[in-house]
Write a protein that holds these residues in place. Structure first.
Motif, PDB file in Angstrom:
ATOM      1  N   LYS A 278       0.815  -1.220   0.000  1.00  0.00           N
ATOM      2  CA  LYS A 278       0.000   0.000   0.000  1.00  0.00           C
ATOM      3  C   LYS A 278       0.850   1.273   0.000  1.00  0.00           C
ATOM      4  O   LYS A 278       0.449   2.280  -0.561  1.00  0.00           O
ATOM      5  CB  LYS A 278      -0.927   0.002   1.206  1.00  0.00           C
ATOM      6  N   ILE A 279       2.005   1.223   0.663  1.00  0.00           N
ATOM      7  CA  ILE A 279       2.876   2.395   0.761  1.00  0.00           C
ATOM      8  C   ILE A 279       4.259   1.978   0.274  1.00  0.00           C
ATOM      9  O   ILE A 279       4.857   1.048   0.815  1.00  0.00           O
ATOM     10  CB  ILE A 279       2.965   2.914   2.203  1.00  0.00           C
TER      11      ILE A 279
ATOM     12  N   ASN B 186       4.338   0.289 -14.221  1.00  0.00           N
ATOM     13  CA  ASN B 186       4.572  -1.099 -13.815  1.00  0.00           C
ATOM     14  C   ASN B 186       4.273  -1.312 -12.335  1.00  0.00           C
ATOM     15  O   ASN B 186       3.711  -2.338 -11.955  1.00  0.00           O
ATOM     16  CB  ASN B 186       6.014  -1.521 -14.124  1.00  0.00           C
ATOM     17  N   LEU B 187       4.620  -0.340 -11.525  1.00  0.00           N
ATOM     18  CA  LEU B 187       4.356  -0.428 -10.088  1.00  0.00           C
ATOM     19  C   LEU B 187       2.855  -0.467  -9.811  1.00  0.00           C
ATOM     20  O   LEU B 187       2.376  -1.312  -9.055  1.00  0.00           O
ATOM     21  CB  LEU B 187       5.003   0.752  -9.369  1.00  0.00           C
ATOM     22  N   VAL B 188       2.116   0.418 -10.441  1.00  0.00           N
ATOM     23  CA  VAL B 188       0.659   0.482 -10.232  1.00  0.00           C
ATOM     24  C   VAL B 188      -0.010  -0.774 -10.797  1.00  0.00           C
ATOM     25  O   VAL B 188      -0.972  -1.283 -10.217  1.00  0.00           O
ATOM     26  CB  VAL B 188       0.076   1.775 -10.851  1.00  0.00           C
ATOM     27  N   LYS B 189       0.507  -1.279 -11.897  1.00  0.00           N
ATOM     28  CA  LYS B 189      -0.037  -2.509 -12.471  1.00  0.00           C
ATOM     29  C   LYS B 189       0.217  -3.703 -11.546  1.00  0.00           C
ATOM     30  O   LYS B 189      -0.646  -4.541 -11.355  1.00  0.00           O
ATOM     31  CB  LYS B 189       0.610  -2.753 -13.839  1.00  0.00           C
ATOM     32  N   ARG B 190       1.377  -3.745 -10.940  1.00  0.00           N
ATOM     33  CA  ARG B 190       1.743  -4.855 -10.046  1.00  0.00           C
ATOM     34  C   ARG B 190       1.006  -4.760  -8.710  1.00  0.00           C
ATOM     35  O   ARG B 190       0.518  -5.757  -8.193  1.00  0.00           O
ATOM     36  CB  ARG B 190       3.260  -4.827  -9.814  1.00  0.00           C
TER      37      ARG B 190
ATOM     38  N   GLU C   6      -1.548   2.994  -2.307  1.00  0.00           N
ATOM     39  CA  GLU C   6      -2.191   4.258  -1.927  1.00  0.00           C
ATOM     40  C   GLU C   6      -1.218   5.429  -1.963  1.00  0.00           C
ATOM     41  O   GLU C   6      -1.618   6.558  -2.203  1.00  0.00           O
ATOM     42  CB  GLU C   6      -2.776   4.146  -0.514  1.00  0.00           C
ATOM     43  N   VAL C   7       0.056   5.134  -1.663  1.00  0.00           N
ATOM     44  CA  VAL C   7       1.063   6.188  -1.573  1.00  0.00           C
ATOM     45  C   VAL C   7       2.347   5.719  -2.235  1.00  0.00           C
ATOM     46  O   VAL C   7       2.805   4.600  -1.993  1.00  0.00           O
ATOM     47  CB  VAL C   7       1.367   6.549  -0.092  1.00  0.00           C
ATOM     48  N   ILE C   8       2.913   6.596  -3.060  1.00  0.00           N
ATOM     49  CA  ILE C   8       4.256   6.391  -3.581  1.00  0.00           C
ATOM     50  C   ILE C   8       5.069   7.576  -3.107  1.00  0.00           C
ATOM     51  O   ILE C   8       4.723   8.726  -3.365  1.00  0.00           O
ATOM     52  CB  ILE C   8       4.277   6.283  -5.119  1.00  0.00           C
TER      53      ILE C   8
ATOM     54  N   LEU D  13       1.251  10.967  -4.440  1.00  0.00           N
ATOM     55  CA  LEU D  13       2.675  11.048  -4.714  1.00  0.00           C
ATOM     56  C   LEU D  13       3.251  12.053  -3.737  1.00  0.00           C
ATOM     57  O   LEU D  13       2.879  13.226  -3.764  1.00  0.00           O
ATOM     58  CB  LEU D  13       2.936  11.489  -6.158  1.00  0.00           C
ATOM     59  N   ILE D  14       4.095  11.580  -2.838  1.00  0.00           N
ATOM     60  CA  ILE D  14       4.628  12.482  -1.824  1.00  0.00           C
ATOM     61  C   ILE D  14       6.150  12.452  -1.808  1.00  0.00           C
ATOM     62  O   ILE D  14       6.775  11.475  -2.202  1.00  0.00           O
ATOM     63  CB  ILE D  14       4.063  12.180  -0.417  1.00  0.00           C
TER      64      ILE D  14
END
Length: 132
Positions: A20-21, A35-39, A44-46, A71-72
Motif C-alpha cells: 500500500k505504501i 509497472n508499479l501500479v499494475k503490479r 495508496e502512496v508512492i 505522490l509524496i
C-alpha cells in the motif's frame, strides 16, 4: 505502519501485490510508475526523494491522481535495505498523534510539530493522520 522500500526498478516485478505504501529510492521513469501500479493494485502512496520529485512528468501526476494514489516527497532516513526491505514508522508516532489529538490540536499543527521533531515529512504525516 510499514513502508516498502524499493531501491532498484528490477525489484518492482518482485513486489508483493498487496503493498500500500512504497518508497522509491531511485529516479522512476513513467514506465516504472505504470509497472508499479499494475503490479500493486492497492497502492495508496508512492514516496520519492525530494530531488526526484521535480522529474516526475505531469502525465504521471495526472495518472496517479486518477488512480487515487498520493505522490509524496520524503525519505527513509537511516534505513538499511540490506537488513530489512521495510521501513517501519515508529508506533511512538501514532501514540504522539493520539495524545496531541486528545488535546484538541488540529491535524495541520500536529503534522507541523511532528515533522520538526522526527524524520517524516508533513505529506507523509498527513497520510498517517488520515489513516488514524
Amino acid at each position: 505502519m510499514k513502508i516498502r522500500v524499493v531501491s532498484k526498478r528490477e525489484e518492482i516485478e518482485k513486489l508483493d501485490t498487496d503493498e500500500k505504501i512504497i518508497h522509491l529510492a531511485f529516479r522512476p521513469s513513467n514506465e516504472d510508475i505504470f509497472n508499479l501500479v499494475k503490479r500493486c493494485k492497492d497502492v495508496e502512496v508512492i514516496q520519492i526523494p525530494t530531488s526526484y520529485r521535480r522529474t516526475v512528468s505531469k502525465s504521471i501526476e495526472m495518472f496517479m491522481e486518477m488512480q487515487n494514489i498520493k505522490l509524496i516527497e520524503g525519505d527513509v532516513w537511516g534505513h538499511r535495505k540490506d537488513i530489512n526491505e521495510y521501513y517501519t514508522v515508529s508506533p511512538a508516532i501514532a501514540e504522539r498523534i493520539n495524545a496531541l489529538r486528545s488535546e484538541g490540536i488540529s491535524d495541520e499543527i500536529i503534522a507541523e510539530k511532528l515533522s520538526r521533531e522526527g524524520k517524516l515529512k508533513k505529506e507523509m504525516l498527513f497520510y498517517i493522520l488520515s489513516q488514524s
